[in-house]
Write a protein that holds these residues in place. Structure first.
Motif, PDB file in Angstrom:
ATOM      1  N   SER A  16       0.827  -1.203   0.000  1.00 20.66           N
ATOM      2  CA  SER A  16       0.000   0.000   0.000  1.00 20.66           C
ATOM      3  C   SER A  16       0.866   1.260   0.000  1.00 20.66           C
ATOM      4  N   ILE A  17       1.923   1.248   0.808  1.00 18.08           N
ATOM      5  CA  ILE A  17       2.842   2.392   0.865  1.00 18.08           C
ATOM      6  C   ILE A  17       3.556   2.565  -0.474  1.00 18.08           C
ATOM      7  N   ARG A  18       4.017   1.457  -1.057  1.00 21.35           N
ATOM      8  CA  ARG A  18       4.726   1.526  -2.341  1.00 21.35           C
ATOM      9  C   ARG A  18       3.842   2.087  -3.448  1.00 21.35           C
ATOM     10  N   CYS A  19       2.618   1.614  -3.537  1.00 18.22           N
ATOM     11  CA  CYS A  19       1.704   2.104  -4.575  1.00 18.22           C
ATOM     12  C   CYS A  19       1.460   3.605  -4.434  1.00 18.22           C
ATOM     13  N   ALA A  20       1.220   4.047  -3.214  1.00 23.19           N
ATOM     14  CA  ALA A  20       0.978   5.470  -2.981  1.00 23.19           C
ATOM     15  C   ALA A  20       2.216   6.298  -3.311  1.00 23.19           C
ATOM     16  N   ALA A  21       3.395   5.812  -2.931  1.00 19.96           N
ATOM     17  CA  ALA A  21       4.632   6.556  -3.190  1.00 19.96           C
ATOM     18  C   ALA A  21       4.936   6.629  -4.680  1.00 19.96           C
ATOM     19  N   ALA A  46      -0.216  15.252  -3.093  1.00 13.87           N
ATOM     20  CA  ALA A  46       0.085  14.513  -1.863  1.00 13.87           C
ATOM     21  C   ALA A  46      -1.202  13.974  -1.228  1.00 13.87           C
ATOM     22  N   GLY A  47      -2.276  14.750  -1.293  1.00 14.30           N
ATOM     23  CA  GLY A  47      -3.568  14.287  -0.790  1.00 14.30           C
ATOM     24  C   GLY A  47      -4.082  13.091  -1.574  1.00 14.30           C
ATOM     25  N   LEU A  51      -4.725   9.370  -0.179  1.00 16.24           N
ATOM     26  CA  LEU A  51      -5.982   8.655  -0.395  1.00 16.24           C
ATOM     27  C   LEU A  51      -5.721   7.273  -0.972  1.00 16.24           C
ATOM     28  N   LEU A  52      -4.787   7.182  -1.905  1.00 12.55           N
ATOM     29  CA  LEU A  52      -4.454   5.879  -2.467  1.00 12.55           C
ATOM     30  C   LEU A  52      -3.818   4.970  -1.414  1.00 12.55           C
ATOM     31  N   PHE A  53      -3.165   5.541  -0.433  1.00  7.82           N
ATOM     32  CA  PHE A  53      -2.614   4.733   0.670  1.00  7.82           C
ATOM     33  C   PHE A  53      -3.735   4.230   1.581  1.00  7.82           C
ATOM     34  N   PRO A  56      -6.481   1.034   0.140  1.00  5.78           N
ATOM     35  CA  PRO A  56      -6.158  -0.392   0.287  1.00  5.78           C
ATOM     36  C   PRO A  56      -5.483  -0.744   1.613  1.00  5.78           C
ATOM     37  N   TYR A  57      -5.428   0.213   2.560  1.00  6.95           N
ATOM     38  CA  TYR A  57      -4.786  -0.037   3.855  1.00  6.95           C
ATOM     39  C   TYR A  57      -5.402  -1.269   4.501  1.00  6.95           C
ATOM     40  N   PRO A  58      -4.592  -2.279   4.796  1.00  9.39           N
ATOM     41  CA  PRO A  58      -5.155  -3.543   5.296  1.00  9.39           C
ATOM     42  C   PRO A  58      -5.575  -3.457   6.762  1.00  9.39           C
TER      43      PRO A  58
END
Length: 86
Positions: A16-21, A46-47, A51-53, A56-58
């Motif tokens: 999730s972090i990788r996708c958002a970054a 950045a917002g 949101l993308l983080f 899918p945050y598990p």
């Protein structure tokens, strides 16, 4: 009393972090390349990355004898009592 944790949670969190970054980096690089990057646009990107983080945050799940706990972003702790099984 044995407690079981979700072994894949940390990997899902990293994904999730990788996708958002990656999305944030791509948005900033494209906007910078076009010469239209400003402070407000950077904050908006950045917002969107945040949101993308969060989407899918598990959720964090813990199970033990007679209980199932789920900790997620909506509620700090929700406890489901399992009874009559086994």
């Amino acid at each position: 009393m044995d407690v079981t944790y979700d072994r894949r949670w940390a990997g899902d969190l990293r994904s999730s972090i990788r996708c958002a970054a990656v999305l944030l980096a791509l948005l900033l690089v494209i906007d910078l390349g076009e010469g239209t990057l400003a402070a407000l646009r950077g904050v908006l990107w950045a917002g969107l990355g945040a949101l993308l983080f969060l989407v899918p945050y598990p959720p964090r799940v813990t199970a033990g004898e007679g209980r199932l706990e789920r900790i997620d972003r909506e509620t700090a702790l929700t406890v489901f009592r399992v009874s009559g099984l086994g």
